[in-house]
Design a protein around this motif. Structure first.
Motif, PDB file in Angstrom:
ATOM      1  N   SER A   1      30.349  13.991  -4.630  1.00 53.07           N
ATOM      2  CA  SER A   1      29.471  14.111  -5.593  1.00 53.07           C
ATOM      3  C   SER A   1      28.863  12.835  -6.063  1.00 53.07           C
ATOM      4  CB  SER A   1      29.829  14.837  -6.924  1.00 53.07           C
ATOM      5  OG  SER A   1      31.018  14.025  -7.296  1.00 53.07           O
TER       6      SER A   1
ATOM      7  N   THR B   1      24.985   9.614  -2.133  1.00 51.06           N
ATOM      8  CA  THR B   1      23.540  10.058  -1.582  1.00 51.06           C
ATOM      9  C   THR B   1      23.913  10.979  -0.265  1.00 51.06           C
ATOM     10  OG1 THR B   1      23.035   8.188  -0.618  1.00 51.06           O
ATOM     11  CG2 THR B   1      22.597   8.349  -3.033  1.00 51.06           C
ATOM     12  N   ALA B   2      22.876  11.454   0.163  1.00 50.50           N
ATOM     13  CA  ALA B   2      23.024  11.802   1.576  1.00 50.50           C
ATOM     14  C   ALA B   2      23.031  11.207   2.416  1.00 50.50           C
ATOM     15  CB  ALA B   2      21.885  13.173   1.722  1.00 50.50           C
TER      16      ALA B   2
ATOM     17  N   VAL C   1      30.049  19.476   2.977  1.00 48.49           N
ATOM     18  CA  VAL C   1      28.722  19.814   2.502  1.00 48.49           C
ATOM     19  C   VAL C   1      29.158  20.492   1.123  1.00 48.49           C
ATOM     20  CG1 VAL C   1      26.761  21.545   2.744  1.00 48.49           C
ATOM     21  CG2 VAL C   1      27.735  20.217   4.727  1.00 48.49           C
TER      22      VAL C   1
ATOM     23  N   GLU D   1      26.654  20.355  -1.993  1.00 48.39           N
ATOM     24  CA  GLU D   1      25.443  20.257  -2.633  1.00 48.39           C
ATOM     25  C   GLU D   1      25.385  20.832  -3.991  1.00 48.39           C
ATOM     26  OE1 GLU D   1      24.483  17.307  -1.145  1.00 48.39           O
ATOM     27  OE2 GLU D   1      26.203  17.543  -0.157  1.00 48.39           O
ATOM     28  N   ASP D   2      24.260  20.548  -4.685  1.00 53.62           N
ATOM     29  CA  ASP D   2      23.774  21.211  -5.772  1.00 53.62           C
ATOM     30  C   ASP D   2      23.073  22.463  -5.761  1.00 53.62           C
ATOM     31  OD1 ASP D   2      25.007  19.187  -7.429  1.00 53.62           O
ATOM     32  OD2 ASP D   2      23.242  18.014  -8.023  1.00 53.62           O
TER      33      ASP D   2
ATOM     34  N   ALA E   1      19.649  21.878  -0.368  1.00 53.04           N
ATOM     35  CA  ALA E   1      20.015  20.634  -0.260  1.00 53.04           C
ATOM     36  C   ALA E   1      21.331  20.800   0.912  1.00 53.04           C
ATOM     37  CB  ALA E   1      20.644  20.127  -1.266  1.00 53.04           C
ATOM     38  N   ALA E   2      22.250  21.866   0.649  1.00 56.44           N
ATOM     39  CA  ALA E   2      23.107  22.146   1.717  1.00 56.44           C
ATOM     40  C   ALA E   2      22.617  22.335   2.996  1.00 56.44           C
ATOM     41  CB  ALA E   2      24.138  23.188   1.334  1.00 56.44           C
TER      42      ALA E   2
ATOM     43  N   LEU F   1      21.433  18.989   4.619  1.00 55.93           N
ATOM     44  CA  LEU F   1      22.739  18.104   5.110  1.00 55.93           C
ATOM     45  C   LEU F   1      23.330  18.734   6.385  1.00 55.93           C
ATOM     46  CD1 LEU F   1      24.288  15.778   4.532  1.00 55.93           C
ATOM     47  CD2 LEU F   1      25.934  16.979   2.910  1.00 55.93           C
TER      48      LEU F   1
END
Length: 251
Positions: A3, A6-7, A30, A32-33, A37-38, A41
């Motif tokens: 968390s 960054t990616a 994975v 992510e928020d 975004a998931a 990634l």
């Protein structure tokens, strides 16, 4: 500490891990928020050479069952990689139930479960619901042997970063059905394994690996290295474990 990365940093770590893994599989987590975004990634991880993904529900928002299933299916659609489903309702508020696994079982990319609910009964409920459809892994250090006894295939370990030989020995003893030897080693290990079940598990594990010469205590803010009584308590547990470290059985 996903968390706080960054990616781009996650992908850089993935590439470094691939370089040193000697051909062994490397998974990217994975967590992510958002689902968007998931998905992004997951696609990037595949392009960067990941061998698989470990996927959590979207962070922050506590999704209901329908939303959680949608999230997982969309991430699976975004990449051809096999996926380990990570269930940790204690930390993240979303519980993936055995009935939900029956839905997820229809997607062949979902191949494994990291079970971290903290309730040992969940393994039996999953097996009753979907049989051996998924490879089952314990994700709670101080429930690892209990999980192996109840049918888990493996253990996603935490204290392995400081005590790799003992972690592997418990797994191999369990696989061989040498339960008395496994229990004896596990009882010695238990005070250390409890360090994994804490809001400060990252600091605990990094301090432990530092004390055995395996790594550093560096953590990213807002986390900070342990200090004061907290630090003294963890140091005492690690030093007591090292002072009484048993000889490992022949495997």
């Amino acid at each position: 500490e996903a968390s706080t990365l960054t990616a781009e940093e996650k992908l850089a770590i993935l590439k470094t891990a691939k370089e040193v893994a000697g051909g062994k599989p490397v998974l990217l987590t994975v967590a992510e928020d958002s689902t968007r975004a998931a998905e992004a990634l997951a696609r990037a991880a595949h392009a960067a050479g990941a061998d698989g993904l470990m996927v959590l529900p979207a962070m922050r928002y506590v999704s209901d069952a329908r939303e959680t299933l949608n999230h997982y299916h969309r991430v699976a659609d975004a990449s051809p990689l096999p996926i380990m489903i990570y269930n940790n309702p204690v930390a993240y508020g979303v519980n993936i139930t055995p009935a939900m696994y029956a839905d997820l079982a229809r997607e062949t990319k979902f191949v494994a479960i990291k079970e971290s609910s903290g309730d040992i009964r969940t393994l039996t409920d999953i097996l009753n619901a979907v049989g051996r459809r998924f490879a089952l892994f314990s994700g709670v250090d101080d429930l690892a042997l209990e999980s192996l006894m109840m049918g888990a295939d493996g253990w996603v370990a935490g204290l392995v970063v400081a005590f790799p030989a003992e972690t592997v020995a418990i797994y191999r003893l369990a696989q061989a059905g040498r339960w008395e030897e496994a229990r004896a080693l596990y009882r010695w290990f238990a005070p250390l394994l409890h360090l994994d079940v804490s809001m400060k598990l990252v600091q605990n594990l990094k301090l432990a690996q530092s004390l055995v010469g395996q790594g550093s205590e560096h953590v990213r803010a807002p986390r900070m290295p342990l200090a004061g009584e907290e630090r003294e308590r963890v140091e005492a547990i690690v030093r007591a474990g090292l002072a009484t470290r048993p000889a490992l059985p022949s495997l």
